[in-house]
Design an enzyme around this catalytic site. Sequence first.
Site, PDB file in Angstrom:
ATOM      1  N   SER A  75      13.142 102.611 -67.974  1.00 39.78           N
ATOM      2  CA  SER A  75      13.731 103.135 -69.211  1.00 39.78           C
ATOM      3  C   SER A  75      12.862 102.935 -70.438  1.00 39.78           C
ATOM      4  CB  SER A  75      15.081 102.472 -69.470  1.00 39.78           C
ATOM      5  OG  SER A  75      16.067 102.967 -68.628  1.00 39.78           O
ATOM      6  N   HIS A 100      19.377 103.715 -75.397  1.00 35.80           N
ATOM      7  CA  HIS A 100      20.365 102.837 -74.787  1.00 35.80           C
ATOM      8  C   HIS A 100      19.789 101.447 -74.513  1.00 35.80           C
ATOM      9  CE1 HIS A 100      18.546 104.548 -71.050  1.00 35.80           C
ATOM     10  NE2 HIS A 100      18.672 103.292 -70.680  1.00 35.80           N
ATOM     11  N   ASP A 142      18.236 110.239 -77.162  1.00 35.04           N
ATOM     12  CA  ASP A 142      18.190 108.925 -76.521  1.00 35.04           C
ATOM     13  C   ASP A 142      16.868 108.273 -76.921  1.00 35.04           C
ATOM     14  OD1 ASP A 142      18.462 106.718 -74.967  1.00 35.04           O
ATOM     15  OD2 ASP A 142      18.361 107.741 -73.045  1.00 35.04           O
TER      16      ASP A 142
END
Length: 529
Positions: free
Chosen positions: A320, A202, A238
């Site tokens: 992240s 993402h 992801d």
Amino acid sequence: MRTRFIGLACALGLAAAALAAPAAQAGPGPSTPDTGRLLQHQDAALRQLSGLPAWARERSPGQWLDANGDLVVAATTADADAVRALGARVQVVARGKAELDGALARVTALLPPAPTGINSWGVDPVANAVSVQVTPAADPALVARLRAVEGVTLVTVEGSPHQQSGTVQPGNPWWPGSESNCSVGFPVTDAQGGKHFLTAGHCTNDVNQAAYGESGQRNRLGTSNVGGSRSVNAREGDMGVVAVTETGWTLSAAVNTWGGTPVTVTGSTEPVVGQTVCHSGNTSKWSCGTVRRVNQTINYGNVIIDGLATSTACSLGGDSGGAWLAGDKAVGLHSGGPSQCVDNPGPDDESIFQPVNEALGKWGLTLYTGAPTGNDFSVGVSPASLSVERGRSGAVTVSTQVTSGSAQQVALSASGLPTGVTASFSPATVTAGQSATLTLTASANATTGPATITVLAHGTSADRSASLALTVGGPPSGCTAPAWNATVWYQAGAVVAHKGHTWRATWAAYNIEPGGSWDWGRWSDLGAC
């Protein structure tokens, strides 16, 4: 526009003008004596696991590491003595692998495409059950149906997982365009020697987006998601790739432990329940914990992702895409929360990561471990792709070569196998420089479609991996397929005939008529027959 996400700043990364790492409080890192001994013990246990014959791993309903780092292999009464004879510690359980797989298929079939109030679902090997996390927002009728499935345990939690993001203090971040920062993950190279690093999907969802080493779109290091084919943030996973193209940027295999001794990555591994893992994050710094769950389906609300793992280690917004480590082995890329960084975290307070081997295999990338030192080897698969029809087998050659030092013993295994596909190596252990034959066998009910198989090579002093593109074929088209039956549980990929058409299950289905009003896309129409 980038969606929400947590990233671990694994200062492994790239240092051009080297990203500065300000001093920070170090958590319990690998240099701690007790932690170091536990990691060594766990490493020996994982080698024991990889050395078990394929039949023992495939028939076992689960394996995990206990609090002392010892390997525990679950087995039914029928298999217990045979597994013990291999030297493994056995936990006798009531449900076998087929029963757990069946329970998981029933859970999947009951869930709508976007289940509100259902955080995650997957097999819990320690509990010998399928664990489903539910919140008060879940439909009571759905919860009742899930509770009625044999082999399912419901865990009630208050919060929901989320992919974290946010503008945070500088450290070792990277910036996708003008957006808030993510964190650098593991450096990798492609077949042509091109430099890249792995991070969160993402964080890389914009095509050909400039990647920077400083905020304000300064100090460009390269481009993320080149061509639009280097990012995934969906059921598949992801994970994403950033190409490092700018002059002066180099790759480093040394992970920043924020005040402790850097950890040099030597290879990669798969996560195992009970395993000690650590990560380096731009916000949470260096944090360690225990793998709690593997191969879980996580519902982030905006996206559902399969195959993720969770840990008790702390993580915060801005982490992240960063690196998760098991000792000195790469194990994952940070995905999300809801970690709150508290003592004694509960079931709804954990960090979530994407297993790294899947990302390496998907894009055919090689983990960067720095200049070879000591004994080292490489592994390759030929041919690089294979098609196998249901009920048949196919074979490829797995070759190894000594790249530095002396030859070492290498144990071979495979991960990423679709349901109903088994792998066997002949021989299962080679000396670097030798080759083995990998045979993949698809059962009559094997899941059809493409899959990426990761061939893992566990050496005495190094671990390496290679990828194989596998396609599993289905039965011939036409009404020769078995007729749809409302009382049969169908796995994803199952093919049936109904009302003059052939249908393939897109995911598990039970009592759902192909093309009916409650189909909801669970069946794909393959055409008239």
